[in-house]
Enzyme design. Structure first.
Site, short mmCIF file in Angstrom:
data_model
loop_
_atom_site.label_atom_id
_atom_site.label_comp_id
_atom_site.label_asym_id
_atom_site.label_seq_id
_atom_site.Cartn_x
_atom_site.Cartn_y
_atom_site.Cartn_z
N ASP A 9 0.80 -1.25 0.00
CA ASP A 9 0.00 0.00 0.00
C ASP A 9 0.82 1.29 0.00
O ASP A 9 0.51 2.22 0.77
CB ASP A 9 -0.95 0.02 1.21
CG ASP A 9 -1.97 -1.12 1.19
OD1 ASP A 9 -1.98 -1.89 0.22
OD2 ASP A 9 -2.73 -1.23 2.16
N LYS A 106 -7.12 -4.84 -2.83
CA LYS A 106 -7.87 -5.32 -1.67
C LYS A 106 -8.79 -4.22 -1.15
O LYS A 106 -8.56 -3.04 -1.42
CB LYS A 106 -6.91 -5.81 -0.59
CG LYS A 106 -5.94 -4.77 -0.08
CD LYS A 106 -4.88 -5.39 0.80
CE LYS A 106 -3.92 -4.36 1.35
NZ LYS A 106 -4.53 -3.37 2.24
N CYS A 151 -1.85 -2.84 7.77
CA CYS A 151 -1.81 -3.73 6.61
C CYS A 151 -0.54 -4.57 6.52
O CYS A 151 -0.59 -5.73 6.12
CB CYS A 151 -2.07 -2.94 5.34
SG CYS A 151 -3.75 -2.24 5.31
#
Length: 197
Positions: A9, A106, A151
């Site tokens: 990310d 996601k 994450c």
């Protein structure tokens, strides 16, 4: 042993100036780019929410960073971030995305958040990443990216539970550190057998 770099990310909304900025989130980009050449595969994850996602505080008329109980358990309510197709959801401009073998998105299911690169937050719905790694013969993962305590943490713990050899390069991660989350994440990763360095 086939070793992949899993880059979590590194997106504009998680970098300074973004909707859910992680302090120093942009400082790790050059180091991640430099590390890519050392691995057999490079995989990027991308948070990819539809507008009005159920994990957004705005969807509940609630304050950002408050908690709500979802059918799958407790959920932090985030500021609107990484909305599909927006500049905020785009990778940081300096990240060498052309080096990636795979980009896995996601959080696209409006009813459930997804921190982990492997499972949605119900901890049972797979993203497909495990199958990709297995079919490519990848058994060792090094994780970098944003944010250490959410994450990256969830992805690392899930990878270890699935039997991969997992390490997290903390120098190439940055944390939100919300309400003790970094300490809890560090302990949880170590308990799961993740190597921290």
């Amino acid at each position: 042993m086939t070793h992949a770099l899993l880059v979590i990310d590194v997106q504009n909304d998680f970098c300074p100036g973004g909707a859910l900025a992680v302090a120093g989130g942009d400082e790790i980009v050059a180091g991640i780019n430099a590390a890519m050449a050392d691995f057999d595969a490079v995989i990027l994850t991308q948070d990819w929410h539809p507008a009005g996602h159920s994990s957004f505080a705005s969807s509940h008329n609630a304050d950002p960073m408050s908690m709500v109980e979802m059918p799958y358990g407790p959920q932090v309510l985030w500021p609107d971030h990484c909305i599909q197709g927006t500049q905020g959801a785009a990778f940081h401009a300096d990240l060498q995305i052309e080096r990636a073998d795979l980009i896995i998105r996601k959080g696209y299911n409006p009813a459930i958040d997804s921190y982990s690169a492997f499972f949605e937050n119900d901890k049972t719905t797979p993203t497909g990443l495990e199958g990709y790694l297995r079919t490519r013969g990848i058994d060792t993962l090094t994780l970098v990216g944003l944010a250490t305590d959410f994450c990256v943490n969830y992805s690392a713990v899930d990878a270890a539970k699935l039997g991969f050899k997992v390490s997290v390069n903390l120098n190439l991660c940055r944390a939100i550190d919300f309400d003790g989350s970094l300490t809890a994440a560090t302990s949880g990763m170590q308990d799961a057998g993740v190597s921290l360095g």
